[in-house]
Design a protein around this motif. Structure first.
Motif, mmCIF file in Angstrom:
data_model
loop_
_atom_site.group_PDB
_atom_site.id
_atom_site.type_symbol
_atom_site.label_atom_id
_atom_site.label_comp_id
_atom_site.label_asym_id
_atom_site.label_seq_id
_atom_site.Cartn_x
_atom_site.Cartn_y
_atom_site.Cartn_z
ATOM 1 N N LEU A 9 24.865 97.394 62.517
ATOM 2 C CA LEU A 9 24.075 98.333 61.742
ATOM 3 C C LEU A 9 22.768 97.637 61.377
ATOM 4 N N TRP A 10 21.718 97.962 62.135
ATOM 5 C CA TRP A 10 20.422 97.283 62.002
ATOM 6 C C TRP A 10 19.531 98.091 61.084
ATOM 7 N N THR A 11 19.269 97.555 59.893
ATOM 8 C CA THR A 11 18.458 98.255 58.896
ATOM 9 C C THR A 11 17.174 97.521 58.541
ATOM 10 N N SER A 12 17.045 96.299 58.974
ATOM 11 C CA SER A 12 15.895 95.471 58.612
ATOM 12 C C SER A 12 14.637 95.882 59.378
ATOM 13 N N GLY A 13 13.526 95.895 58.676
ATOM 14 C CA GLY A 13 12.240 96.182 59.297
ATOM 15 C C GLY A 13 11.505 94.923 59.716
ATOM 16 N N GLU A 14 12.214 93.790 59.732
ATOM 17 C CA GLU A 14 11.592 92.519 60.085
ATOM 18 C C GLU A 14 11.755 92.239 61.575
ATOM 19 N N ARG A 15 10.646 92.025 62.234
ATOM 20 C CA ARG A 15 10.642 91.779 63.682
ATOM 21 C C ARG A 15 11.442 90.526 64.045
ATOM 22 N N GLU A 16 11.261 89.468 63.292
ATOM 23 C CA GLU A 16 11.953 88.208 63.580
ATOM 24 C C GLU A 16 13.472 88.381 63.521
ATOM 25 N N THR A 17 13.941 89.176 62.578
ATOM 26 C CA THR A 17 15.376 89.444 62.471
ATOM 27 C C THR A 17 15.866 90.188 63.702
ATOM 28 N N ALA A 18 15.062 91.120 64.189
ATOM 29 C CA ALA A 18 15.424 91.873 65.394
ATOM 30 C C ALA A 18 15.598 90.931 66.577
ATOM 31 N N GLU A 19 14.638 90.051 66.776
ATOM 32 C CA GLU A 19 14.648 89.177 67.950
ATOM 33 C C GLU A 19 15.669 88.050 67.857
ATOM 34 N N LEU A 40 24.810 99.349 68.858
ATOM 35 C CA LEU A 40 23.706 99.014 67.962
ATOM 36 C C LEU A 40 23.213 100.304 67.329
ATOM 37 N N VAL A 41 23.274 100.366 65.997
ATOM 38 C CA VAL A 41 22.812 101.538 65.264
ATOM 39 C C VAL A 41 21.490 101.186 64.585
ATOM 40 N N VAL A 42 20.452 101.897 64.959
ATOM 41 C CA VAL A 42 19.109 101.730 64.389
ATOM 42 C C VAL A 42 19.034 102.650 63.174
ATOM 43 N N TRP A 43 18.825 102.053 62.004
ATOM 44 C CA TRP A 43 18.914 102.840 60.770
ATOM 45 C C TRP A 43 17.861 102.318 59.782
ATOM 46 N N GLY A 44 17.222 103.178 59.064
ATOM 47 C CA GLY A 44 16.270 102.781 58.037
ATOM 48 C C GLY A 44 14.995 102.211 58.625
ATOM 49 N N ALA A 45 14.533 101.111 58.039
ATOM 50 C CA ALA A 45 13.252 100.507 58.415
ATOM 51 C C ALA A 45 13.207 100.052 59.871
ATOM 52 N N SER A 46 14.353 99.757 60.461
ATOM 53 C CA SER A 46 14.366 99.314 61.855
ATOM 54 C C SER A 46 13.893 100.415 62.799
ATOM 55 N N ALA A 47 14.108 101.672 62.439
ATOM 56 C CA ALA A 47 13.678 102.790 63.292
ATOM 57 C C ALA A 47 12.160 102.797 63.442
ATOM 58 N N LYS A 48 11.467 102.677 62.335
ATOM 59 C CA LYS A 48 9.999 102.678 62.376
ATOM 60 C C LYS A 48 9.482 101.444 63.109
ATOM 61 N N LEU A 49 10.087 100.287 62.853
ATOM 62 C CA LEU A 49 9.688 99.058 63.532
ATOM 63 C C LEU A 49 9.834 99.211 65.043
ATOM 64 N N LEU A 50 10.990 99.650 65.490
ATOM 65 C CA LEU A 50 11.246 99.778 66.924
ATOM 66 C C LEU A 50 10.360 100.833 67.564
ATOM 67 N N LEU A 70 23.407 102.404 72.320
ATOM 68 C CA LEU A 70 22.282 102.512 71.391
ATOM 69 C C LEU A 70 22.304 103.854 70.676
ATOM 70 N N GLU A 71 22.309 103.799 69.344
ATOM 71 C CA GLU A 71 22.304 105.000 68.516
ATOM 72 C C GLU A 71 21.297 104.814 67.392
ATOM 73 N N ALA A 72 20.780 105.918 66.871
ATOM 74 C CA ALA A 72 19.823 105.840 65.769
ATOM 75 C C ALA A 72 20.036 106.995 64.805
ATOM 76 N N CYS A 73 19.746 106.732 63.559
ATOM 77 C CA CYS A 73 19.818 107.741 62.511
ATOM 78 C C CYS A 73 18.656 108.721 62.678
ATOM 79 N N LYS A 74 18.992 109.984 62.864
ATOM 80 C CA LYS A 74 17.988 111.023 63.085
ATOM 81 C C LYS A 74 17.069 111.185 61.870
ATOM 82 N N VAL A 75 17.637 111.192 60.693
ATOM 83 C CA VAL A 75 16.825 111.358 59.484
ATOM 84 C C VAL A 75 15.835 110.200 59.352
#
Length: 113
Positions: A9-19, A40-50, A70-75
């Motif tokens: 569950l990836w919620t962080s908007g930090e690029r370094e954390t993603a990589e 991998l669920v893209v949720w919260g700030a990670s959606a905008k980052l990605l 790969l899944e992402a939160c629609k909202v």
């Protein structure tokens, strides 16, 4: 068997954390057979980052190639204005509350970053 299934569950908007954590662990988990199934669920700030980072998008293709689901939160994607971008990347963009709840009830391993 849920014991062999991992949901990141990836919620962080930090690029370094993603990589250095999310993408690296997801990919290596399947390459080295640490888990049989990785989502991998893209949720919260990670959606905008990605949605706005072409380099991360390229790296995402490596995850997809290895078999990471790969899944992402629609909202979250809609709030970040990136729903179309994530869908174009092959991510299943959908309402995730009920889906995440089912993952938890199935006793899958959940790693939140």
């Amino acid at each position: 068997m849920a014991k062999e299934k991992l949901v990141i569950l990836w919620t962080s908007g930090e690029r370094e954390t993603a990589e250095t954590m999310v993408f690296m662990y997801a990919q290596n988990s399947l390459i080295h057979d640490w888990w049989q199934d990785v989502t991998l669920v893209v949720w919260g700030a990670s959606a905008k980052l990605l949605g706005g980072d072409e380099e991360l998008q390229e790296q995402l293709f490596g995850l997809k190639k290895e078999g990471v689901r790969l899944e992402a939160c629609k909202v979250c994607a809609e709030m970040g204005g990136v729903s179309e971008q994530l869908t174009a990347l092959g991510i299943d963009v959908k309402y995730m509350g009920e889906v995440l709840t089912s993952y938890i009830k199935e006793d899958r391993h959940i790693l939140t970053v």
